[in-house]
Write an enzyme that holds these catalytic residues in place. Structure first.
Site, PDB file in Angstrom:
ATOM      1  NE  ARG A  48      49.257  44.709  40.124  1.00 52.93           N
ATOM      2  CZ  ARG A  48      48.343  44.931  39.190  1.00 52.93           C
ATOM      3  NH1 ARG A  48      48.695  45.024  37.916  1.00 52.93           N
ATOM      4  NH2 ARG A  48      47.074  45.077  39.512  1.00 52.93           N
ATOM      5  NE  ARG A  72      49.507  41.047  36.957  1.00 58.44           N
ATOM      6  CZ  ARG A  72      48.413  41.751  36.692  1.00 58.44           C
ATOM      7  NH1 ARG A  72      48.091  42.061  35.449  1.00 58.44           N
ATOM      8  NH2 ARG A  72      47.630  42.133  37.666  1.00 58.44           N
ATOM      9  NE  ARG A  75      43.100  42.985  40.873  1.00 57.62           N
ATOM     10  CZ  ARG A  75      44.241  42.489  40.391  1.00 57.62           C
ATOM     11  NH1 ARG A  75      45.006  41.737  41.149  1.00 57.62           N
ATOM     12  NH2 ARG A  75      44.597  42.758  39.175  1.00 57.62           N
ATOM     13  CE  LYS A  97      42.328  45.166  31.685  1.00 57.65           C
ATOM     14  NZ  LYS A  97      42.270  43.904  32.470  1.00 57.65           N
ATOM     15  NE  ARG A 127      39.604  48.046  36.828  1.00 58.04           N
ATOM     16  CZ  ARG A 127      40.856  47.827  36.428  1.00 58.04           C
ATOM     17  NH1 ARG A 127      41.466  48.695  35.644  1.00 58.04           N
ATOM     18  NH2 ARG A 127      41.484  46.745  36.811  1.00 58.04           N
TER      19      ARG A 127
HETATM   20  P1  ADP Z   1      44.701  44.543  36.199  1.00 55.56           P
HETATM   21  O1  ADP Z   1      45.926  44.709  35.346  1.00 55.56           O
HETATM   22  O2  ADP Z   1      44.774  43.304  36.994  1.00 55.56           O
HETATM   23  O3  ADP Z   1      43.430  44.643  35.426  1.00 55.56           O
HETATM   24  P2  ADP Z   1      45.086  47.232  37.095  1.00 55.56           P
HETATM   25  O4  ADP Z   1      46.547  47.412  37.183  1.00 55.56           O
HETATM   26  O5  ADP Z   1      44.407  47.742  35.877  1.00 55.56           O
HETATM   27  O6  ADP Z   1      44.737  45.705  37.291  1.00 55.56           O
HETATM   28  O7  ADP Z   1      44.386  47.897  38.356  1.00 55.56           O
HETATM   29  C1  ADP Z   1      44.861  47.701  39.664  1.00 55.56           C
HETATM   30  C2  ADP Z   1      43.966  48.435  40.644  1.00 55.56           C
HETATM   31  O8  ADP Z   1      44.003  49.849  40.378  1.00 55.56           O
HETATM   32  C3  ADP Z   1      42.487  48.082  40.565  1.00 55.56           C
HETATM   33  O9  ADP Z   1      42.179  46.915  41.341  1.00 55.56           O
HETATM   34  C4  ADP Z   1      41.846  49.345  41.152  1.00 55.56           C
HETATM   35  O10 ADP Z   1      41.975  49.391  42.567  1.00 55.56           O
HETATM   36  C5  ADP Z   1      42.727  50.446  40.565  1.00 55.56           C
HETATM   37  N1  ADP Z   1      42.213  50.913  39.267  1.00 55.56           N
HETATM   38  C6  ADP Z   1      42.834  50.796  38.055  1.00 55.56           C
HETATM   39  N2  ADP Z   1      42.089  51.331  37.086  1.00 55.56           N
HETATM   40  C7  ADP Z   1      40.959  51.811  37.670  1.00 55.56           C
HETATM   41  C8  ADP Z   1      39.795  52.461  37.191  1.00 55.56           C
HETATM   42  N3  ADP Z   1      39.625  52.733  35.892  1.00 55.56           N
HETATM   43  N4  ADP Z   1      38.833  52.799  38.103  1.00 55.56           N
HETATM   44  C9  ADP Z   1      39.004  52.551  39.405  1.00 55.56           C
HETATM   45  N5  ADP Z   1      40.058  51.925  39.916  1.00 55.56           N
HETATM   46  C10 ADP Z   1      41.050  51.547  39.068  1.00 55.56           C
HETATM   47  P1  ADP Z   2      45.669  42.451  32.529  1.00 54.16           P
HETATM   48  O1  ADP Z   2      46.428  43.710  32.173  1.00 54.16           O
HETATM   49  O2  ADP Z   2      44.441  42.266  31.701  1.00 54.16           O
HETATM   50  O3  ADP Z   2      45.411  42.320  33.987  1.00 54.16           O
HETATM   51  P2  ADP Z   2      48.188  41.074  31.919  1.00 54.16           P
HETATM   52  O4  ADP Z   2      48.545  41.532  30.557  1.00 54.16           O
HETATM   53  O5  ADP Z   2      48.945  41.677  33.051  1.00 54.16           O
HETATM   54  O6  ADP Z   2      46.591  41.212  32.139  1.00 54.16           O
HETATM   55  O7  ADP Z   2      48.336  39.479  31.957  1.00 54.16           O
HETATM   56  C1  ADP Z   2      48.116  38.749  33.151  1.00 54.16           C
HETATM   57  C2  ADP Z   2      49.139  37.596  33.226  1.00 54.16           C
HETATM   58  O8  ADP Z   2      48.821  36.630  32.227  1.00 54.16           O
HETATM   59  C3  ADP Z   2      50.576  38.030  32.958  1.00 54.16           C
HETATM   60  O9  ADP Z   2      51.416  37.269  33.791  1.00 54.16           O
HETATM   61  C4  ADP Z   2      50.784  37.700  31.481  1.00 54.16           C
HETATM   62  O10 ADP Z   2      52.155  37.392  31.195  1.00 54.16           O
HETATM   63  C5  ADP Z   2      49.901  36.482  31.301  1.00 54.16           C
HETATM   64  N1  ADP Z   2      49.273  36.414  29.955  1.00 54.16           N
HETATM   65  C6  ADP Z   2      48.826  37.431  29.185  1.00 54.16           C
HETATM   66  N2  ADP Z   2      48.280  36.974  28.038  1.00 54.16           N
HETATM   67  C7  ADP Z   2      48.358  35.614  28.087  1.00 54.16           C
HETATM   68  C8  ADP Z   2      47.966  34.565  27.183  1.00 54.16           C
HETATM   69  N3  ADP Z   2      47.355  34.829  26.024  1.00 54.16           N
HETATM   70  N4  ADP Z   2      48.213  33.284  27.591  1.00 54.16           N
HETATM   71  C9  ADP Z   2      48.812  33.020  28.768  1.00 54.16           C
HETATM   72  N5  ADP Z   2      49.213  33.966  29.647  1.00 54.16           N
HETATM   73  C10 ADP Z   2      48.990  35.254  29.317  1.00 54.16           C
END
Ligand code: ADP
Ligand code: ADP
Length: 218
Positions: free
Chosen positions: A162, A129, A173, A15, A90
């Protein structure tokens, strides 16, 4: 009219990576609830302290706090043309709150691209990541490596791993996602807004599929 795009998908689906690319293309603000929490954490605000305990455990921050934070962000002038939402909503409560706040702005969610990636791929994505300290740009040591190890290509800041990307927290998660966020797939499908995209493809192919989905819906 303002355009609001909601990117849906499990942690590690891509995302943040895609939001960065798409927001730039359409001149939309990238609003990431995770980045907003991490920003608060860095600045040691009350909100940051509250969020920290939940984030460390891989749990969701309570809805009321999260909704208030996003509402404030979307109300700022730089979101007047709309936003690309990443990580929010979420929960069903957050989705309803979003619909209501957009109604107040005389707008609505335009499209919900769902980046589908099977569970077994997510742990490897998240454990490789690397995130940029300054602006949250993301890289992957294998799939999307930075030009120089440990340095962000976009702003030169330090890259770090992270705490919540450790495998034990990632497992929780994913469980939390399945229980609380996955129901939104059905919610937005019923609203006719969902477009599923295969997130296992290389990054540029996923971007193209997302752009097609967005253009078709807009
Ligand atoms: P990822 O990129 O792996 O999807 P995020 O950076 O979006 O993770 O989120 C990291 C953490 O921040 C989540 O595990 C949660 O604790 C908190 N968080 C982020 N967005 C939300 C949301 N919309 N509602 C509740 N908690 C959130
Ligand atoms: P999210 O925000 O949904 O948690 P991220 O954009 O942070 O996901 O991506 C999670 C990890 O996967 C990062 O290290 C990113 O560079 C990698 N990644 C994202 N898209 C792809 C893809 N299409 N193929 C392989 N690795 C990817």
């Amino acid at each position: 009219m303002a355009v609001y795009i909601v990117l849906l998908g499990p942690p590690g689906a891509g995302k943040g990576t895609q939001a960065q690319l798409i927001a730039q293309k359409y001149g939309l603000m990238h609003v990431s609830s995770g980045d907003l929490f991490r920003e608060n954490l860095k600045n040691e605000t009350e909100l940051g302290k509250l969020a920290q305990t939940f984030m460390q455990r891989g749990e969701l921050v309570p809805d009321d706090v999260t909704i208030a934070m996003v509402r404030e962000r979307l109300g700022r002038p730089d979101c007047q043309k709309g936003a690309l939402l990443d990580g929010f909503p979420r929960t069903p409560t957050q989705a309803q709150a979003l619909a209501q706040m957009l109604q107040e702005f005389n707008a609505a969610v335009s499209v919900v691209p769902y980046i589908a990636v099977p569970e077994e791929v997510l742990v490897e994505r998240l454990s490789g990541r690397w995130t940029c300290r300054k602006n949250g740009h993301v890289f992957h040591e294998k799939y999307n490596p930075p030009t120089a190890v440990g340095v962000c290509d976009y702003d030169g800041s330090e890259l770090y791993q992270r705490d919540d990307d450790l495998p034990a927290t990632v497992k929780n998660r994913i469980k939390v996602y399945q229980e609380q966020t996955a129901p939104l797939i059905q919610y937005y499908r019923e609203n006719g807004l969902l477009v599923e995209v295969d997130g296992t493809k290389p990054i540029d192919q996923v971007t193209n599929a997302l752009l097609q989905a967005i253009e078709k819906a807009a």
